[in-house]
Design a protein around this motif. Structure first.
Motif, short mmCIF file in Angstrom:
data_model
loop_
_atom_site.label_atom_id
_atom_site.label_comp_id
_atom_site.label_asym_id
_atom_site.label_seq_id
_atom_site.Cartn_x
_atom_site.Cartn_y
_atom_site.Cartn_z
N VAL A 56 4.35 138.94 72.22
CA VAL A 56 3.71 139.12 73.34
C VAL A 56 2.43 138.11 73.40
O VAL A 56 2.09 137.82 72.32
CB VAL A 56 3.15 140.45 73.89
N ARG A 57 2.38 137.70 74.55
CA ARG A 57 1.06 136.59 74.61
C ARG A 57 0.12 137.28 75.35
O ARG A 57 0.13 137.69 76.42
CB ARG A 57 1.63 135.14 75.11
N PHE A 58 -1.17 137.37 74.93
CA PHE A 58 -2.26 137.90 75.65
C PHE A 58 -2.98 136.82 76.03
O PHE A 58 -3.29 135.98 75.34
CB PHE A 58 -3.21 138.91 74.92
N GLU A 59 -3.43 136.63 77.39
CA GLU A 59 -4.25 135.40 77.98
C GLU A 59 -5.05 135.99 79.02
O GLU A 59 -4.99 136.97 79.35
CB GLU A 59 -3.33 134.26 78.42
N GLU A 60 -5.95 134.80 79.61
CA GLU A 60 -7.10 134.97 80.35
C GLU A 60 -6.30 135.49 81.71
O GLU A 60 -5.22 134.97 81.95
CB GLU A 60 -7.63 133.62 80.62
N GLY A 61 -6.89 136.51 82.26
CA GLY A 61 -6.40 136.97 83.53
C GLY A 61 -5.55 138.55 83.16
O GLY A 61 -5.46 138.93 84.28
N ASP A 62 -5.15 138.75 82.04
CA ASP A 62 -4.25 139.95 81.71
C ASP A 62 -5.51 141.01 81.76
O ASP A 62 -6.68 140.85 81.68
CB ASP A 62 -4.07 139.79 80.38
N VAL A 63 -5.05 142.12 82.12
CA VAL A 63 -5.82 143.35 82.49
C VAL A 63 -5.26 144.45 81.51
O VAL A 63 -3.95 144.60 81.49
CB VAL A 63 -5.77 143.94 83.95
N PHE A 64 -6.14 145.16 80.97
CA PHE A 64 -5.85 146.32 80.14
C PHE A 64 -6.34 147.60 80.55
O PHE A 64 -7.39 147.56 80.91
CB PHE A 64 -6.42 146.08 78.83
N THR A 65 -5.29 148.47 80.63
CA THR A 65 -5.95 149.69 81.15
C THR A 65 -5.74 150.50 79.78
O THR A 65 -4.72 150.86 79.41
CB THR A 65 -4.93 150.41 82.25
N GLU A 66 -6.98 151.14 79.22
CA GLU A 66 -7.05 151.50 78.08
C GLU A 66 -7.10 153.03 78.12
O GLU A 66 -8.13 153.57 78.54
CB GLU A 66 -8.14 150.81 77.22
N HIS A 67 -6.47 153.82 77.10
CA HIS A 67 -6.45 155.30 77.05
C HIS A 67 -7.11 155.58 75.55
O HIS A 67 -6.55 155.29 74.76
CB HIS A 67 -5.04 155.92 77.41
N TYR A 68 -8.05 156.36 75.67
CA TYR A 68 -8.81 156.81 74.64
C TYR A 68 -8.91 158.38 74.70
O TYR A 68 -9.00 158.78 75.48
CB TYR A 68 -10.25 156.34 74.59
N TRP A 69 -8.62 158.97 73.50
CA TRP A 69 -8.58 160.39 73.45
C TRP A 69 -9.68 160.91 72.26
O TRP A 69 -10.03 160.02 71.40
CB TRP A 69 -7.22 161.08 72.97
N ARG A 70 -10.49 161.92 72.71
CA ARG A 70 -11.47 162.52 71.71
C ARG A 70 -10.74 163.31 70.79
O ARG A 70 -11.40 163.70 69.71
CB ARG A 70 -12.47 163.18 72.33
N ASP A 71 -9.63 163.53 70.75
CA ASP A 71 -8.58 164.50 69.85
C ASP A 71 -7.54 164.03 69.15
O ASP A 71 -6.82 164.80 68.81
CB ASP A 71 -8.64 165.98 70.59
N ARG A 72 -7.06 162.65 69.63
CA ARG A 72 -5.93 162.10 68.96
C ARG A 72 -6.25 160.73 68.30
O ARG A 72 -7.22 160.12 68.48
CB ARG A 72 -5.00 161.62 70.05
N TRP A 73 -5.38 160.50 67.30
CA TRP A 73 -5.67 159.42 66.38
C TRP A 73 -5.13 158.21 66.89
O TRP A 73 -4.29 157.31 66.19
CB TRP A 73 -5.28 159.63 64.99
#
Length: 169
Positions: free
Chosen positions: A54-71
């Motif tokens: 994959v290539r990450f580049e300017e304009g890409d948007v990341f929807t990031e999921h973080y958990w307080r109880d998962r690794w």
């Protein structure tokens, strides 16, 4: 100190590796239920980065999921036009969420392509070389279990649905 984030607020995401800040960038909170926080941010890298798969580049948007109880943390990656590229997953200690979203990267990663045809376990050599297994056996075991869980979810085809449910619900 943990706190629940408010949708629409700005927050800083800080990725820590080996005790040092690897990257820090601004994001906007999508939602937070007290256990699972979702933020959205543009690609934070300088210029483009080609990983081969994959290539990450300017304009890409990341929807990031973080958990307080998962690794782990899961990032849905879309291009500037909104087309899904795939999901990049970091195996990490559970997120610490307060004034910042702080995530300690444990080297293991997983990539799932948008068409779900490609599932790649990444950086297992870096993980082995990190010495975590010698320093903290429990953390190393949790990290390995997290990578196995992510791979099982990805291969079962429930990965996208799990994240979509979390964002919608």
């Amino acid at each position: 100190m943990s706190r629940t984030l408010t949708a629409g607020e700005s927050v800083t995401v800080r990725l820590v590796k080996g005790g040092r800040t690897k990257v820090r960038y601004p994001a906007v909170v999508v939602r937070d239920d007290g256990t699972h926080a979702v933020v959205r941010a543009p690609w934070a890298g300088a210029g483009s980065r080609d990983f081969g798969f994959v290539r990450f580049e300017e304009g890409d948007v990341f929807t990031e999921h973080y958990w307080r109880d998962r690794w782990y943390a899961v990032m849905e990656v879309r291009d500037a036009a909104g087309a899904l590229k795939g999901w990049y997953c970091d195996v990490a200690r559970p997120a610490e969420i307060g004034e910042e979203v702080v995530v300690e990267d444990l080297d293991l990663d997983l990539w799932l392509s948008a068409d779900a045809a490609t599932v790649l376990r990444l950086d297992e050599d870096e993980f082995d070389a990190s010495g975590l297994a010698e320093r903290d056996r429990d953390a190393a075991a949790s990290a390995r279990r997290a990578l196995d869980e992510l791979e099982a979810l990805a291969r079962a085809g429930g990965f996208a649905a799990l994240l979509a449910e979390r964002v919608a619900g």
